[in-house]
Design a protein around this motif. Structure first.
Motif, mmCIF file in Angstrom:
data_model
loop_
_atom_site.group_PDB
_atom_site.id
_atom_site.type_symbol
_atom_site.label_atom_id
_atom_site.label_comp_id
_atom_site.label_asym_id
_atom_site.label_seq_id
_atom_site.Cartn_x
_atom_site.Cartn_y
_atom_site.Cartn_z
ATOM 1 N N UNK A 22 26.870 49.357 35.361
ATOM 2 C CA UNK A 22 27.892 48.656 36.129
ATOM 3 C C UNK A 22 28.951 48.153 35.157
ATOM 4 N N UNK A 23 30.208 48.537 35.379
ATOM 5 C CA UNK A 23 31.278 48.066 34.509
ATOM 6 C C UNK A 23 32.173 47.050 35.220
ATOM 7 N N UNK A 24 32.033 46.950 36.555
ATOM 8 C CA UNK A 24 32.764 45.938 37.301
ATOM 9 C C UNK A 24 32.126 45.767 38.670
ATOM 10 N N UNK A 25 32.216 44.574 39.243
ATOM 11 C CA UNK A 25 31.653 44.329 40.566
ATOM 12 C C UNK A 25 32.451 43.256 41.277
ATOM 13 N N UNK A 26 32.343 43.235 42.624
ATOM 14 C CA UNK A 26 33.058 42.254 43.413
ATOM 15 C C UNK A 26 32.314 42.030 44.723
ATOM 16 N N UNK A 27 32.023 40.775 45.045
ATOM 17 C CA UNK A 27 31.457 40.421 46.352
ATOM 18 C C UNK A 27 32.612 40.418 47.344
ATOM 19 N N UNK A 28 32.485 41.138 48.445
ATOM 20 C CA UNK A 28 33.549 41.187 49.444
ATOM 21 C C UNK A 28 32.997 40.683 50.771
ATOM 22 N N UNK A 29 33.629 39.655 51.329
ATOM 23 C CA UNK A 29 33.234 39.090 52.621
ATOM 24 C C UNK A 29 34.385 39.351 53.581
ATOM 25 N N UNK A 30 34.314 40.463 54.339
ATOM 26 C CA UNK A 30 35.403 40.755 55.282
ATOM 27 C C UNK A 30 35.405 39.741 56.431
ATOM 28 N N UNK A 31 36.471 39.710 57.201
ATOM 29 C CA UNK A 31 36.591 38.778 58.317
ATOM 30 C C UNK A 31 35.451 38.916 59.304
ATOM 31 N N UNK A 32 35.096 40.141 59.611
ATOM 32 C CA UNK A 32 33.913 40.343 60.448
ATOM 33 C C UNK A 32 33.083 41.451 59.826
ATOM 34 N N UNK A 33 31.817 41.420 60.103
ATOM 35 C CA UNK A 33 30.921 42.394 59.505
ATOM 36 C C UNK A 33 30.136 41.771 58.359
ATOM 37 N N UNK A 34 29.315 42.584 57.737
ATOM 38 C CA UNK A 34 28.439 42.105 56.673
ATOM 39 C C UNK A 34 29.154 42.053 55.329
ATOM 40 N N UNK A 35 28.647 41.186 54.464
ATOM 41 C CA UNK A 35 29.146 41.099 53.096
ATOM 42 C C UNK A 35 28.705 42.349 52.334
ATOM 43 N N UNK A 42 29.532 53.612 35.810
ATOM 44 C CA UNK A 42 29.830 54.656 34.827
ATOM 45 C C UNK A 42 28.567 55.456 34.560
ATOM 46 N N UNK A 43 28.661 56.776 34.733
ATOM 47 C CA UNK A 43 27.536 57.671 34.468
ATOM 48 C C UNK A 43 27.244 57.656 32.978
ATOM 49 N N UNK A 44 25.984 57.392 32.612
ATOM 50 C CA UNK A 44 25.593 57.283 31.202
ATOM 51 C C UNK A 44 25.785 58.604 30.470
ATOM 52 N N UNK A 45 25.454 59.723 31.112
ATOM 53 C CA UNK A 45 25.503 61.026 30.448
ATOM 54 C C UNK A 45 26.920 61.590 30.384
ATOM 55 N N UNK A 46 27.588 61.684 31.528
ATOM 56 C CA UNK A 46 28.892 62.341 31.561
ATOM 57 C C UNK A 46 30.053 61.393 31.286
ATOM 58 N N UNK A 47 29.854 60.087 31.485
ATOM 59 C CA UNK A 47 30.932 59.130 31.286
ATOM 60 C C UNK A 47 31.844 59.015 32.488
ATOM 61 N N UNK A 48 31.539 59.751 33.569
ATOM 62 C CA UNK A 48 32.346 59.729 34.785
ATOM 63 C C UNK A 48 32.238 58.363 35.463
ATOM 64 N N UNK A 49 33.349 57.846 35.950
ATOM 65 C CA UNK A 49 33.379 56.539 36.604
ATOM 66 C C UNK A 49 33.530 56.750 38.112
ATOM 67 N N UNK A 50 32.743 55.999 38.892
ATOM 68 C CA UNK A 50 32.854 56.103 40.340
ATOM 69 C C UNK A 50 32.773 54.735 40.992
ATOM 70 N N UNK A 51 33.397 54.627 42.160
ATOM 71 C CA UNK A 51 33.369 53.399 42.952
ATOM 72 C C UNK A 51 32.256 53.563 43.982
ATOM 73 N N UNK A 52 31.443 52.523 44.157
ATOM 74 C CA UNK A 52 30.328 52.597 45.108
ATOM 75 C C UNK A 52 30.196 51.257 45.814
ATOM 76 N N UNK A 53 29.959 51.297 47.130
ATOM 77 C CA UNK A 53 29.745 50.081 47.918
ATOM 78 C C UNK A 53 28.284 49.992 48.314
ATOM 79 N N UNK A 54 27.746 48.779 48.246
ATOM 80 C CA UNK A 54 26.370 48.523 48.664
ATOM 81 C C UNK A 54 26.374 47.365 49.650
ATOM 82 N N UNK A 55 25.515 47.453 50.673
ATOM 83 C CA UNK A 55 25.327 46.329 51.582
ATOM 84 C C UNK A 55 24.495 45.274 50.876
#
Length: 188
Positions: A22-35, A42-55
């Motif tokens: 994890x190179x960055x993170x943010x808690x997001x609390x939208x107006x309605x719906x779940x946080x 960042x992929x350890x092997x390839x170095x590729x960076x991706x954005x991912x959302x988790x409930x």
């Protein structure tokens, strides 16, 4: 296992059979719906960076990583031989797993990151800034300090960088190992 809300910078997780830091993170609390947790991974092997959302509350497989100092001994074919500073074990590491390898010289200490459960080496990283000697550069002119003009220089490791006109052969310079940029001149 960790919960998605426990993700912080530097945490390593296993997802889809790959390891990500994890190179960055943010808690997001939208107006309605779940946080949700919005993360940049960042992929350890390839170095590729991706954005991912988790409930929030989602379970993730965390990977315990260890960072240890290793001293670079010598190159053997395509591998570089390192010695663990604590146990004195010698370990070969492939060139593509070492960040800043072109600025590494014998005796340098690097940080080796490994998966604690399998003892697999994930990568090795040089310190961000290193001091190296200029092996060769064109002679500079006295007083060439006012402009931002750069010239080519070859370091003691064989790497080529761009330095200001006033830098001479034999001087020590500080180099950023992430991008190979000249930082400043070092007094001996």
């Amino acid at each position: 296992m960790i919960k998605s809300q426990d993700i912080k910078k530097g945490v390593c997780i296993r997802m889809d059979g790959k390891l990500y830091f994890c190179i960055d993170f943010l808690h997001v609390k939208p107006g309605k719906g779940n946080t949700i947790m919005r993360t940049t991974l960042k992929d350890v092997v390839s170095g590729r960076v991706l954005e991912k959302r988790f409930n929030i509350g989602e379970s993730l497989e965390d990977v315990r990583v260890e960072r240890r100092p290793y001293q670079y001994l010598y190159q053997e074919g395509e591998d570089f031989l390192f010695m663990n500073q604590e146990t004195f074990d010698q370990v070969p590491i492939a060139r593509d797993l070492i960040t800043g390898v072109e600025y590494m010289k014998e005796g340098d200490v690097v940080t080796v990151v490994s998966d604690a459960s399998t003892e697999t080496i994930l990568y090795a990283e040089m310190p961000i800034k290193v001091v190296l000697k200029i092996d060769y550069t064109e002679p500079g002119l006295r007083g060439d300090t006012a402009t931002n003009t750069l010239k080519d220089a070859t370091l003691e490791t064989g790497a080529k960088i761009r330095v200001p006109l006033f830098i001479e052969t034999g001087e020590l310079v500080e180099v950023d190992t992430r991008d190979g940029s000249y930082q400043n001149r070092v007094k001996a």
